[in-house]
Design a protein around this motif. Structure first.
Motif, PDB file in Angstrom:
ATOM      1  N   MET A   1       0.819  -1.211   0.000  1.00 30.45           N
ATOM      2  CA  MET A   1       0.000   0.000   0.000  1.00 30.45           C
ATOM      3  C   MET A   1       0.855   1.264   0.000  1.00 30.45           C
ATOM      4  O   MET A   1       0.326   2.360   0.010  1.00 30.45           O
ATOM      5  CB  MET A   1      -0.928   0.010   1.224  1.00 30.45           C
ATOM      6  CG  MET A   1      -2.073  -0.985   1.143  1.00 30.45           C
ATOM      7  SD  MET A   1      -3.240  -0.561  -0.183  1.00 30.45           S
ATOM      8  CE  MET A   1      -4.060   0.850   0.563  1.00 30.45           C
ATOM      9  N   ASN A   2       2.173   1.119   0.012  1.00 33.46           N
ATOM     10  CA  ASN A   2       3.051   2.283   0.020  1.00 33.46           C
ATOM     11  C   ASN A   2       3.433   2.680  -1.404  1.00 33.46           C
ATOM     12  O   ASN A   2       3.441   1.858  -2.308  1.00 33.46           O
ATOM     13  CB  ASN A   2       4.323   1.991   0.825  1.00 33.46           C
ATOM     14  CG  ASN A   2       4.011   1.733   2.285  1.00 33.46           C
ATOM     15  OD1 ASN A   2       3.149   2.385   2.864  1.00 33.46           O
ATOM     16  ND2 ASN A   2       4.693   0.787   2.880  1.00 33.46           N
TER      17      ASN A   2
ATOM     18  N   MET B   1      -3.788  15.436  -4.019  1.00 32.64           N
ATOM     19  CA  MET B   1      -2.414  15.216  -3.569  1.00 32.64           C
ATOM     20  C   MET B   1      -1.503  16.300  -4.144  1.00 32.64           C
ATOM     21  O   MET B   1      -1.752  16.820  -5.234  1.00 32.64           O
ATOM     22  CB  MET B   1      -1.913  13.827  -3.956  1.00 32.64           C
ATOM     23  CG  MET B   1      -1.673  13.599  -5.416  1.00 32.64           C
ATOM     24  SD  MET B   1      -0.938  11.973  -5.773  1.00 32.64           S
ATOM     25  CE  MET B   1       0.714  12.201  -5.087  1.00 32.64           C
ATOM     26  N   ILE B   2      -0.473  16.640  -3.365  1.00 32.82           N
ATOM     27  CA  ILE B   2       0.509  17.628  -3.814  1.00 32.82           C
ATOM     28  C   ILE B   2       1.472  16.940  -4.775  1.00 32.82           C
ATOM     29  O   ILE B   2       2.146  15.986  -4.408  1.00 32.82           O
ATOM     30  CB  ILE B   2       1.295  18.188  -2.616  1.00 32.82           C
ATOM     31  CG1 ILE B   2       0.350  18.900  -1.664  1.00 32.82           C
ATOM     32  CG2 ILE B   2       2.407  19.105  -3.094  1.00 32.82           C
ATOM     33  CD1 ILE B   2       0.229  20.368  -1.827  1.00 32.82           C
TER      34      ILE B   2
ATOM     35  N   LEU C   1       0.870  10.052   1.884  1.00 33.64           N
ATOM     36  CA  LEU C   1       0.929  11.108   0.880  1.00 33.64           C
ATOM     37  C   LEU C   1       1.976  12.154   1.228  1.00 33.64           C
ATOM     38  O   LEU C   1       2.656  12.698   0.350  1.00 33.64           O
ATOM     39  CB  LEU C   1      -0.448  11.773   0.741  1.00 33.64           C
ATOM     40  CG  LEU C   1      -1.531  10.969   0.026  1.00 33.64           C
ATOM     41  CD1 LEU C   1      -2.831  11.742   0.007  1.00 33.64           C
ATOM     42  CD2 LEU C   1      -1.110  10.626  -1.398  1.00 33.64           C
ATOM     43  N   GLU C   2       2.097  12.440   2.524  1.00 34.77           N
ATOM     44  CA  GLU C   2       3.087  13.426   2.969  1.00 34.77           C
ATOM     45  C   GLU C   2       4.511  12.948   2.660  1.00 34.77           C
ATOM     46  O   GLU C   2       5.372  13.735   2.264  1.00 34.77           O
ATOM     47  CB  GLU C   2       2.938  13.684   4.470  1.00 34.77           C
ATOM     48  CG  GLU C   2       3.747  14.866   4.964  1.00 34.77           C
ATOM     49  CD  GLU C   2       3.463  15.210   6.415  1.00 34.77           C
ATOM     50  OE1 GLU C   2       4.292  15.906   7.019  1.00 34.77           O
ATOM     51  OE2 GLU C   2       2.420  14.770   6.944  1.00 34.77           O
ATOM     52  N   VAL C   3       4.740  11.653   2.843  1.00 30.26           N
ATOM     53  CA  VAL C   3       6.061  11.088   2.514  1.00 30.26           C
ATOM     54  C   VAL C   3       6.277  11.115   1.003  1.00 30.26           C
ATOM     55  O   VAL C   3       7.346  11.500   0.517  1.00 30.26           O
ATOM     56  CB  VAL C   3       6.174   9.641   3.047  1.00 30.26           C
ATOM     57  CG1 VAL C   3       7.463   8.992   2.544  1.00 30.26           C
ATOM     58  CG2 VAL C   3       6.141   9.629   4.570  1.00 30.26           C
ATOM     59  N   LEU C   4       5.247  10.728   0.245  1.00 36.11           N
ATOM     60  CA  LEU C   4       5.375  10.638  -1.207  1.00 36.11           C
ATOM     61  C   LEU C   4       5.582  12.003  -1.849  1.00 36.11           C
ATOM     62  O   LEU C   4       6.313  12.124  -2.836  1.00 36.11           O
ATOM     63  CB  LEU C   4       4.137   9.953  -1.793  1.00 36.11           C
ATOM     64  CG  LEU C   4       4.195   9.569  -3.273  1.00 36.11           C
ATOM     65  CD1 LEU C   4       5.314   8.566  -3.524  1.00 36.11           C
ATOM     66  CD2 LEU C   4       2.865   9.010  -3.739  1.00 36.11           C
TER      67      LEU C   4
ATOM     68  N   VAL D   1      -1.233   4.886  -3.947  1.00 37.87           N
ATOM     69  CA  VAL D   1      -1.958   6.062  -4.452  1.00 37.87           C
ATOM     70  C   VAL D   1      -2.990   5.634  -5.496  1.00 37.87           C
ATOM     71  O   VAL D   1      -4.135   6.106  -5.486  1.00 37.87           O
ATOM     72  CB  VAL D   1      -0.976   7.086  -5.062  1.00 37.87           C
ATOM     73  CG1 VAL D   1      -1.731   8.215  -5.750  1.00 37.87           C
ATOM     74  CG2 VAL D   1      -0.069   7.662  -3.988  1.00 37.87           C
ATOM     75  N   LEU D   2      -2.608   4.723  -6.393  1.00 42.24           N
ATOM     76  CA  LEU D   2      -3.528   4.246  -7.420  1.00 42.24           C
ATOM     77  C   LEU D   2      -4.726   3.537  -6.794  1.00 42.24           C
ATOM     78  O   LEU D   2      -5.867   3.712  -7.236  1.00 42.24           O
ATOM     79  CB  LEU D   2      -2.799   3.309  -8.389  1.00 42.24           C
ATOM     80  CG  LEU D   2      -1.734   3.949  -9.288  1.00 42.24           C
ATOM     81  CD1 LEU D   2      -0.999   2.885 -10.088  1.00 42.24           C
ATOM     82  CD2 LEU D   2      -2.343   4.985 -10.216  1.00 42.24           C
TER      83      LEU D   2
END
Length: 257
Positions: free
Chosen positions: A1-2, A19-20, A144-147, A7-8
């Motif tokens: 899930m990472n 998402m940013i 999302l913050e990490v990505l 995200v997909l």
């Protein structure tokens, strides 16, 4: 899930609405089996070296510059595939977006991600069911913050050492341990990622696709109806505040008299 697969899946389920991400930047997404083959070949290649380096060698496994896709391409193709091969029982119609505007992203996150999560958990609590949406949303937000650290910056990794491995191994090893990305079909790769995430991460069999497509059409209609009602409500409220409704009403009355 990472990572991008998460995200997909999150976007396909209608959970991730924003998402940013700078869509014009090149992505560095690579099939995991190629990465694993690389991890297997690195110690083997080092063991063949006649003279050991005094410094620890660094190996970067990257996509060839000519083959790198933009994040916009990855997200657009992922969205199209998510609609073609929908997930079961999504939270909402998968219609998220990416932006570089933090204010707009924060607004979308609060309105379309956190608010629905709290409403759903509140309803579940009322019916005596186990709450889970806020917990899921927290996990997604952290991911999302990490990505976004990677999706908002341009990266230039040199892979000279890794390319040397491919040159040094035999033709037979090249077939067994595939590590070059030249012949990877990006569209088919993302399609496999979506279907793999659907079957092996979410445990949703391919036989459920026809039912999922019917659910997706229902969510599409529901999404459009809700947006239309909200937009009409905002227009009516704004017109009332500006006095436009009264102006039209009294204007028609004056004409009749």
């Amino acid at each position: 899930m990472n990572g991008p697969t998460g995200v997909l899946i999150g976007a396909g389920k209608g959970v991730i609405r924003s998402m940013i991400c700078n869509g014009e930047l090149k992505s560095e997404v690579i099939p995991v089996d190629i990465a694993i083959n690389g991890l297997l070949l690195i110690p083997y290649h080092n063991s063949l070296a006649k003279q050991k380096s005094l410094q620890i060698p660094v190996y970067n496994l990257t996509v060839e510059e000519a083959k790198k896709r933009t994040w916009k391409w990855v997200m657009d193709v992922g969205r199209d595939l998510g609609l073609k091969y929908p997930f079961e029982v999504g939270l909402w119609y998968p219609d998220g977006n990416m932006t570089t505007n933090k204010f707009y992203h924060t607004f979308c996150t609060i309105m379309f991600m956190w608010l629905p999560a709290y409403i759903i958990d509140f309803l579940l609590a009322l019916f005596g069911q186990r709450r889970f949406m806020v917990r899921v949303q927290t996990k997604i937000s952290v991911g999302l913050e990490v990505l976004q650290f990677f999706t908002t910056r341009s990266w230039d990794f040199k892979s000279t050492h890794f390319q040397q491995i491919y040159k040094d191994i035999s033709e037979e090893d090249r077939k067994i341990f595939k590590i070059n990305t030249d012949d990877v079909d990006d569209y088919e790769y993302l399609k496999t990622s979506i279907l793999g995430g659907r079957q092996y991460v979410m445990k949703e069999p391919m036989t459920s696709l026809p039912r999922s497509r019917i659910q997706l059409r229902f969510l599409y209609v529901l999404d459009r109806v809700c947006k239309t009602v909200i937009l009409c409500g905002l227009l009516y409220w704004t017109s009332m505040k500006l006095g436009l409704i009264d102006l039209v009403r009294y204007g028609i009355s004056t004409v009749k008299h």
